[in-house]
Scaffold this active site. Structure first.
Site, PDB file in Angstrom:
ATOM      1  N   LYS A   1       4.847   8.454   0.780  1.00  0.00           N
ATOM      2  CA  LYS A   1       4.696   7.920  -0.582  1.00  0.00           C
ATOM      3  C   LYS A   1       6.011   7.386  -1.140  1.00  0.00           C
ATOM      4  CE  LYS A   1       2.070   9.940  -3.971  1.00  0.00           C
ATOM      5  NZ  LYS A   1       1.223  11.013  -4.549  1.00  0.00           N
ATOM      6  N   SER A   2       5.909   6.461  -2.049  1.00  0.00           N
ATOM      7  CA  SER A   2       7.059   5.943  -2.811  1.00  0.00           C
ATOM      8  C   SER A   2       8.145   5.368  -1.913  1.00  0.00           C
ATOM      9  CB  SER A   2       7.660   7.041  -3.696  1.00  0.00           C
ATOM     10  OG  SER A   2       6.647   7.667  -4.450  1.00  0.00           O
ATOM     11  N   ARG A   3       7.742   4.912  -0.721  1.00  0.00           N
ATOM     12  CA  ARG A   3       8.696   4.309   0.227  1.00  0.00           C
ATOM     13  C   ARG A   3       9.728   5.297   0.750  1.00  0.00           C
ATOM     14  NH1 ARG A   3       4.929   1.596   0.230  1.00  0.00           N
ATOM     15  NH2 ARG A   3       4.758  -0.633  -0.151  1.00  0.00           N
ATOM     16  N   LEU A   4       9.477   6.613   0.546  1.00  0.00           N
ATOM     17  CA  LEU A   4      10.410   7.621   1.074  1.00  0.00           C
ATOM     18  C   LEU A   4       9.907   8.064   2.448  1.00  0.00           C
ATOM     19  CD1 LEU A   4      11.086   9.631  -2.223  1.00  0.00           C
ATOM     20  CD2 LEU A   4      12.369   7.722  -1.217  1.00  0.00           C
TER      21      LEU A   4
ATOM     22  N   LYS B   1       0.846  -1.187   0.000  1.00  0.00           N
ATOM     23  CA  LYS B   1       0.000   0.000   0.000  1.00  0.00           C
ATOM     24  C   LYS B   1       0.880   1.233   0.000  1.00  0.00           C
ATOM     25  CE  LYS B   1      -1.296   1.633   4.381  1.00  0.00           C
ATOM     26  NZ  LYS B   1      -2.027   1.654   5.642  1.00  0.00           N
TER      27      LYS B   1
END
Ligand SMILES: Cc1cc2nc3c(=O)[nH]c(=O)nc-3n(C[C@H](O)[C@H](O)[C@H](O)COP(=O)(O)O)c2cc1C
Length: 220
Positions: free
Chosen positions: A196-199, A17
């Site tokens: 977001k975006s695993r950041l 997710k």
């Protein structure tokens, strides 16, 4: 339990997710980890997430191997984080030998994690007594009835122990000597906010020799 209405995702590997609920940066985060924790815990309580007070406690056994379980935080202040348990349980025995632990809260709906590490000590008898006597009667009797973490031959043992405890201790049981609180004195904290975006945002606080907290960003 009937789970026929639920469809299972095709594969664990494809289950992911995007985390987009919030952010945490150096400027907005408190200088003291305790006040940052208070903000996040208060927010979790106000958000009515399930069991916001549940935390994982990791301990290390005499063999150097870790183990975890969930307990409920009962209080916290500048001295540390407090929970209550059976001192003869597995975690109690491990803490007696190796008095360090790591705690973890995971507030899933808020996409937040807090990690806390440090030395663990027993709270005072007065503190354990005060909390013990605030518990409902069945919980107080349960503390006498359950030899926590020991092998028992059947559930019937617990039921029989509870009945025996009720007869022996009546309506006002004293606190069992093997039951009480632990306080983890934090040396290190981490606050994780999914992004977001695993950041993701990760802020770490480490206690310095001068008693100040060093706040640093960690890579996700
Ligand atoms: C939500 C939740 C809260 C729990 N709270 C406590 C607690 O406050 N104290 C406790 O001793 N066990 C609590 N337990 C049970 C522990 O997870 C664990 O089974 C027990 O303490 C024995 O652990 P041990 O054998 O590693 O010592 C809780 C379990 C759950 C799921």
């Amino acid at each position: 339990m009937n789970s026929s209405n639920h469809s299972k995702p095709e594969s664990l590997a494809d289950l992911r997710k995007s985390y987009e609920q919030g952010e945490l940066d150096e400027a907005m985060a408190a200088n003291e980890p305790l006040s940052q924790f208070k903000q996040w815990l208060d927010h979790a309580l106000a958000s009515r997430v399930p069991e916001p007070n549940a935390m994982t406690v990791a301990t290390v056994g005499a063999d150097g191997r870790p183990s975890t379980r969930i307990v409920l935080i009962k209080s916290y202040d500048e001295r540390g984080i407090v929970w209550f348990t059976n001192y003869q349980s597995r975690k109690g025995q491990e803490l007696a030998i190796h008095p360090f632990a790591a705690l973890q809260f995971h507030w899933v709906e808020l996409e937040r994690v807090v990690r806390i590490e440090g030395r663990v000590e027993k709270v005072s008898d007065e503190e354990s007594d005060a909390y013990f006597h605030s518990r409902p009667l069945d919980s107080r009797l349960g503390a006498w009835a359950s030899p926590q973490s020991q092998v028992i031959s059947s559930r019937g043992v617990l039921v029989a122990n509870a009945a025996k405890a009720a007869v022996q201790h009546g309506l006002n049981p004293a606190r069992p000597p093997h039951w009480g609180g632990y306080r983890l004195v934090p040396e290190r904290w981490e606050f994780w906010q999914g992004r977001k975006s695993r950041l993701h945002d990760r802020l770490s606080y480490r206690l310095q020799a001068d008693g100040q907290w060093l706040k640093e960003r960690l890579a996700p």
